[in-house]
Structure formats: C-alpha cells, structure tokens
Design a protein around this motif. Structure first.
Motif, PDB file in Angstrom:
ATOM      1  N   ALA A 232       0.825  -1.211   0.000  1.00 52.65           N
ATOM      2  CA  ALA A 232       0.000   0.000   0.000  1.00 52.65           C
ATOM      3  C   ALA A 232       0.859   1.261   0.000  1.00 52.65           C
ATOM      4  O   ALA A 232       0.585   2.218  -0.743  1.00 52.65           O
ATOM      5  CB  ALA A 232      -0.937  -0.006   1.200  1.00 52.65           C
ATOM      6  N   ALA A 233       1.912   1.259   0.808  1.00 50.49           N
ATOM      7  CA  ALA A 233       2.790   2.427   0.864  1.00 50.49           C
ATOM      8  C   ALA A 233       3.484   2.646  -0.477  1.00 50.49           C
ATOM      9  O   ALA A 233       3.599   3.781  -0.958  1.00 50.49           O
ATOM     10  CB  ALA A 233       3.819   2.243   1.974  1.00 50.49           C
ATOM     11  N   SER A 234       3.934   1.569  -1.090  1.00 45.16           N
ATOM     12  CA  SER A 234       4.643   1.668  -2.375  1.00 45.16           C
ATOM     13  C   SER A 234       3.711   2.120  -3.488  1.00 45.16           C
ATOM     14  O   SER A 234       4.069   2.978  -4.307  1.00 45.16           O
ATOM     15  CB  SER A 234       5.264   0.313  -2.728  1.00 45.16           C
ATOM     16  N   PHE A 235       2.513   1.567  -3.517  1.00 43.87           N
ATOM     17  CA  PHE A 235       1.561   1.921  -4.581  1.00 43.87           C
ATOM     18  C   PHE A 235       1.119   3.376  -4.442  1.00 43.87           C
ATOM     19  O   PHE A 235       1.063   4.121  -5.435  1.00 43.87           O
ATOM     20  CB  PHE A 235       0.355   0.985  -4.538  1.00 43.87           C
ATOM     21  N   ASN A 236       0.805   3.785  -3.228  1.00 44.48           N
ATOM     22  CA  ASN A 236       0.408   5.178  -3.010  1.00 44.48           C
ATOM     23  C   ASN A 236       1.519   6.143  -3.394  1.00 44.48           C
ATOM     24  O   ASN A 236       1.266   7.191  -4.007  1.00 44.48           O
ATOM     25  CB  ASN A 236       0.009   5.384  -1.550  1.00 44.48           C
ATOM     26  N   ALA A 237       2.756   5.790  -3.055  1.00 39.57           N
ATOM     27  CA  ALA A 237       3.889   6.654  -3.396  1.00 39.57           C
ATOM     28  C   ALA A 237       4.045   6.777  -4.904  1.00 39.57           C
ATOM     29  O   ALA A 237       4.341   7.863  -5.432  1.00 39.57           O
ATOM     30  CB  ALA A 237       5.173   6.107  -2.776  1.00 39.57           C
ATOM     31  N   ALA A 238       3.842   5.678  -5.613  1.00 39.82           N
ATOM     32  CA  ALA A 238       3.980   5.695  -7.069  1.00 39.82           C
ATOM     33  C   ALA A 238       2.911   6.581  -7.707  1.00 39.82           C
ATOM     34  O   ALA A 238       3.207   7.408  -8.589  1.00 39.82           O
ATOM     35  CB  ALA A 238       3.893   4.271  -7.617  1.00 39.82           C
ATOM     36  N   VAL A 239       1.672   6.431  -7.266  1.00 38.45           N
ATOM     37  CA  VAL A 239       0.584   7.238  -7.823  1.00 38.45           C
ATOM     38  C   VAL A 239       0.803   8.715  -7.513  1.00 38.45           C
ATOM     39  O   VAL A 239       0.630   9.583  -8.387  1.00 38.45           O
ATOM     40  CB  VAL A 239      -0.774   6.757  -7.268  1.00 38.45           C
ATOM     41  N   THR A 240       1.199   9.017  -6.298  1.00 45.97           N
ATOM     42  CA  THR A 240       1.449  10.411  -5.917  1.00 45.97           C
ATOM     43  C   THR A 240       2.527  11.030  -6.788  1.00 45.97           C
ATOM     44  O   THR A 240       2.380  12.166  -7.284  1.00 45.97           O
ATOM     45  CB  THR A 240       1.861  10.489  -4.437  1.00 45.97           C
ATOM     46  N   ALA A 241       3.614  10.294  -6.997  1.00 44.22           N
ATOM     47  CA  ALA A 241       4.719  10.833  -7.793  1.00 44.22           C
ATOM     48  C   ALA A 241       4.323  11.025  -9.251  1.00 44.22           C
ATOM     49  O   ALA A 241       4.659  12.047  -9.872  1.00 44.22           O
ATOM     50  CB  ALA A 241       5.920   9.890  -7.696  1.00 44.22           C
ATOM     51  N   LEU A 242       3.596  10.071  -9.803  1.00 44.78           N
ATOM     52  CA  LEU A 242       3.258  10.138 -11.227  1.00 44.78           C
ATOM     53  C   LEU A 242       2.189  11.180 -11.527  1.00 44.78           C
ATOM     54  O   LEU A 242       2.100  11.689 -12.651  1.00 44.78           O
ATOM     55  CB  LEU A 242       2.798   8.760 -11.717  1.00 44.78           C
ATOM     56  N   THR A 243       1.351  11.524 -10.553  1.00 43.94           N
ATOM     57  CA  THR A 243       0.292  12.502 -10.779  1.00 43.94           C
ATOM     58  C   THR A 243       0.627  13.894 -10.251  1.00 43.94           C
ATOM     59  O   THR A 243      -0.204  14.805 -10.343  1.00 43.94           O
ATOM     60  CB  THR A 243      -1.022  12.034 -10.104  1.00 43.94           C
ATOM     61  N   THR A 244       1.826  14.070  -9.730  1.00 38.54           N
ATOM     62  CA  THR A 244       2.194  15.345  -9.104  1.00 38.54           C
ATOM     63  C   THR A 244       1.965  16.538 -10.020  1.00 38.54           C
ATOM     64  O   THR A 244       1.470  17.596  -9.592  1.00 38.54           O
ATOM     65  CB  THR A 244       3.672  15.310  -8.650  1.00 38.54           C
ATOM     66  N   ASN A 245       2.318  16.396 -11.279  1.00 39.26           N
ATOM     67  CA  ASN A 245       2.188  17.521 -12.219  1.00 39.26           C
ATOM     68  C   ASN A 245       0.876  17.492 -12.992  1.00 39.26           C
ATOM     69  O   ASN A 245       0.751  18.111 -14.053  1.00 39.26           O
ATOM     70  CB  ASN A 245       3.359  17.519 -13.196  1.00 39.26           C
ATOM     71  N   GLY A 246      -0.097  16.753 -12.457  1.00 41.26           N
ATOM     72  CA  GLY A 246      -1.418  16.743 -13.078  1.00 41.26           C
ATOM     73  C   GLY A 246      -1.623  15.684 -14.127  1.00 41.26           C
ATOM     74  O   GLY A 246      -2.671  15.674 -14.797  1.00 41.26           O
ATOM     75  N   ALA A 247      -0.654  14.792 -14.295  1.00 41.86           N
ATOM     76  CA  ALA A 247      -0.799  13.740 -15.302  1.00 41.86           C
ATOM     77  C   ALA A 247      -1.949  12.809 -14.938  1.00 41.86           C
ATOM     78  O   ALA A 247      -2.188  12.511 -13.762  1.00 41.86           O
ATOM     79  CB  ALA A 247       0.490  12.946 -15.421  1.00 41.86           C
TER      80      ALA A 247
END
Length: 508
Positions: A232-247
């Motif tokens: 859960a921590a890894s998946f959430n971190a990945a989504v947060t990083a990939l969507t940071t700039n609005g992607a």
C-alpha cells in the motif's frame, strides 16, 4: 520389484498451436464511426511503468518482437491520433530471447511451439544481448520483468535487476519510479504492480514465506509474499509521484494466479500404473509400511491426549497413500502443513497424495516421472520420491496468495476511487473471464488454455501478442469512460487479426 512408469503426456495429440477463427458467424456490415475526440487527456508524453506484462515479456523471455507488441507500444501507436509523441523502448538485440551475462548465457531463449512433438520447446539458439551493455535512454517504457511494488522506489535496483540495470545510466543509485517521473509524463500507465509480489511465491510452488505483518522488505527473500501494508505504501507513493504535475493515468489490479494455465495445466493425477506396480507400491515393502506407521503414530498421540480422535482420523485419511491399476494416479507430494511425526518415527515425513485442490506448477511436467537415480525405476519422482514444495501450491499456500491479492486490490480500488486522475483496468476480472467463459475479440474467442487458447503464451503466465492487444483495448475502454475520449466508439482500437498468438522459431 521395478516400478513401471509411462511418461507424462502433457501435450496430447490434437494439440494445436494457434487460436483459429472460431465457428461464429459475423456478418460484414458497413459501420459509420463518430469523429474521434481525445477527451480531457494530454497524450503527448506517455510513460509506462510496470512489470513483465508492461515490458512485453512472452513465451518465457523478453525479445524484440515481443517488446514491439507490448501493450504500451500498442497504446502509443493509437495515441498518435491524439498527438501522442514518440515511444522509446529498451529493445533487446534479437528475437531469440534470453541474455548473456559477461558472455555466458544467463537467461534462456524463448519458447516456441514445436509441431513435431506437439509441445513447447526452448529455441535452439544463443542470445546476442549482453545484459551488462547499457542502452541509451531515456525511455518511455519502464516495464521491468520481476519488479515488485517496493522495488519502485528502491535506490540501486539496477544492481539487483539486470533488465533495469541495462536501461538506466545510474544502476547504483537510480530508482524505477525516479527514472519514470523524470520524464515528466503527461499520461501514464501503472500496470501489474503487486503481481510479482505474489507471483514469485506462486511460481516457486509456495517455497517462500508469507511476510504479512513484516513491514521491512529488506528482510524478504526473493520468493516471499509482500506485506499488504508495504504494498500500500509503495503503490500510493507511485501514484502520488506520477500525478504530481497533473498527469492522468490508468492502473490495473492484480489477477488471481489460479486463472493462469501455469498452475492449471498439469493434472494432479498423471501417473499411469499397471496392476503389478500398483500392488508393489501398496505393499509393506513400499507405502504399506508408511500407512501402518502413521496409523500407529496418531494412535500414540490420541492415547497421550495430544490430539483428538476426530483430528487423527482426518489426518490419517489425508495421509494414507494408495495406488491402483489406472492411467490417473495422484502424485505424492510433501506438505509442510501436516503434523510433524518425525520425532516419533524419522521415516514418517509429511507427505500425502495430491488432490484436485492442489495446483501443480507447469514446470513439473518435465520433472514428474524422471528418476532421482538414473537407471533406477524405483526412484521415480512423484511416485517413489515425493514432489518437493516447489512443485505444488497446496490449498494453504493458495489461501495466502489470495488473501494478499485481495488486500492489494482493495488498496488499488481505494486509491482509484479517491483520485479523479486515475482510471482502472480490472485485470483480475479479465483473466477470470479468459479462464472460464473466454472473451470475444473480433473474429476470435480468446481463452486461457495453454497454447490453444490464444491469450496466454507458452510460459503459462504472460500474454501472447493477441492477448496484449486485447488488454490494450481494455486500457482504451477505461480511458474513454474516465476521461471522455472515444477511442472505442470511433473504432480506433487494436484488431485481433493484426497480432499473432505464436512466434515462428525462424524468427531470430
């Protein structure tokens, strides 16, 4: 007395190597499609992150044609209609598959379907890809075979995984997620994250540890199940990083391994025996002595109030080993969930015969029936010599896998439901449909049957090119629903007939 063993015929006569057009009638009709619209998505810089499905792994290997038929590359070809940019992949050097490590073959070539023997065979060729030779990035496809959820942010992962090491300029320090985010994606796919977190355990027949409750992945071994909170921590971190700039992006959930033919093709009862051999195996010179021993041992446990009679009867029934004159005797397996009786009698190891509830891994088809001691038919593996843990997924091990998978998928569903920039491809349901009813894809019906179903490649886990095309269309459907595009309605989708189910051995 010698054992008689007839070789396991996994791939019976009549076994075909392609997904032929089914006997279904489809009238050719002229169709008028609406004008294509992109919806609320910027496809100009598409980055794919994931495991072996994302990489285009198929037939037990990574090779150029498979990579070119990866679902991200297929999607990128469609995204050009929406001003999608170039899509660069870290292509291998050949279509042989496998690779060299310092000049020595370290990963085997791909499988192909051998018509003469009606079975998959390893391509008789030598790989030309030296895995230590870097390829120039940056890339759009960060599909890494073997990638687990907690590897996404692992600094120096390139030193552990040669596929990633080959494609990063900093194998000692780079992270997969960092490399992907550095490309500043406008759109992304995050696929099969969590798959390898249970699949490695499953492929090893449960010969690993369920690490649920252990939050420190640094202590895990290669075939362990990842703790759901670590996932859960890894998946959430990945989504947060990939969507940071609005992607915006599309993620998938994790399928059940029981839907893959790697775990359903080999029967639990493939042993053919004649009457004389069955009688010998049941005699006091063989398993008759074991059966008497366990009865005596459980009687001792009951008499000393160490076990109830009902529990003893249940386990005696489970552990009693008998054979008959038949084409379908069950193999004998080790089962660590059984009561350990070796302190009472060292010969009473924890073994039983397999049942329909056990899953025999595909690679066991080349092991069952071989002789542990060459030339000695009384050492036949799976009969006189029980199959080790790595060859079988017991019900208890299957439960561990399913429990973890369900936890991962609950996390994924929650993240998607709380983020408007995400869409979900239900890979779990898709694989379930392939394994049961099959799915219609243009003029074909795709199923999960090994080699004949058209969807799953010869390794029993990864998709065929046609299977990946079907998956790509599932991504397009999800994008349409979530973000207002109309790829599907406008007819801008992948066509089944454009993609093969098998690659010729001549393709090298």
């Amino acid at each position: 007395m010698k054992l008689k063993y007839i070789a396991l015929l996994l791939f019976a006569s009549g076994f075909t190597a392609c997904n032929d057009i089914e006997d279904v009638s489809r009238e050719e009709a002229e169709t008028t499609f609406p004008e294509f619209t992109t919806g609320d998505v910027d496809f100009s810089n598409y980055i794919a992150v994931g495991g072996s499905f994302t990489a285009g792994y198929t037939d037990g290997a990574l090779f150029k044609a498979g990579q070119e038929n990866s679902f991200p590359n297929m999607l990128a070809s469609i995204f050009t209609l929406a001003e999608g940019g170039d899509f660069k992949q870290p292509l291998m050097n050949d279509n042989i598959g496998g690779f060299l490590l310092n000049g020595v073959v370290a990963a085997s070539p791909r499988l192909y379907f051998d018509i003469a023997s009606s079975s998959p065979k390893v391509l008789n060729a030598t790989p030309s890809t030296e895995i230590t030779s870097p390829v120039n990035g940056p890339f759009n496809n960060y599909g890494i075979p073997g990638l687990k959820s907690f590897h996404l942010g692992f600094s120096g992962y390139g030193m552990l995984n040669p596929y990633f090491g080959r494609m990063t300029s900093s194998p000692q320090t780079a992270t997969v997620l960092g490399e992907a985010v550095a490309q500043n994606p406008t759109f992304f796919t995050l696929s099969e994250i969590g798959g390898n977190d249970v699949l490695s355990y499953a492929l090893a027949g449960g010969d690993g540890t369920d690490q649920t409750g252990n939050p420190n992945p640094a202590t895990y071994q290669g075939n362990d199940i990842t703790d759901p909170n670590v996932f859960a921590a890894s998946f959430n971190a990945a989504v947060t990083a990939l969507t940071t700039n609005g992607a915006k992006g599309v993620v998938t959930n994790v399928p059940y391994v029981k839907d893959l033919p790697h775990f359903t093709t080999v029967p639990y009862n493939p042993i053919p025996l004649d009457a004389a051999t069955a009688a010998y195996l049941n005699s006091a010179s063989a398993y008759g002595a074991y059966n008497a021993g366990i009865t005596q041992a459980f009687a001792y446990l009951v008499a000393n109030n160490l076990m109830s009679q009902a529990d003893a009867n249940t386990e005696i029934s489970k552990r009693t080993i008998t054979f008959e004159a038949s084409e379908s005797n069950a193999v004998v397996i080790m089962d660590e969930s059984l009561t350990d009786l070796t302190s009472l009698n060292a010969a009473l190891i924890s073994i039983r015969q397999a049942t329909a509830d056990d899953l025999i891994v595909l690679t066991a088809s080349n092991f069952i029936g071989t002789e542990a001691v060459a030339g000695n038919p009384q050492t036949v593996n799976g009969v006189a010599i029980p199959l080790a843990d790595k060859w079988v997924l017991t019900p208890e091990e299957q439960t561990s896998i399913k429990t973890a998978t369900d936890a991962y998928n609950a996390t994924i569903a929650s993240v998607v439901n709380n983020n408007d920039n995400l869409a979900l491809v239900d890979l779990n349901t898709t694989l379930s449909q392939l394994a049961t009813t099959g799915v219609i894809f243009d003029d074909f019906i795709l199923k999960a049957n090994l080699a004949t179903g058209g969807a799953i490649s010869l390794d029993g886990v990864h998709l065929t090119a046609r299977g990946y095309a079907y998956l790509a269309n599932k991504f397009l459907e999800a994008i349409d629903i979530a973000f207002g595009s109309n790829f599907t309605e406008s007819g801008n989708v992948l066509k089944a007939g454009d993609y093969p189910t098998n690659y010729s051995p001549a393709l090298q």
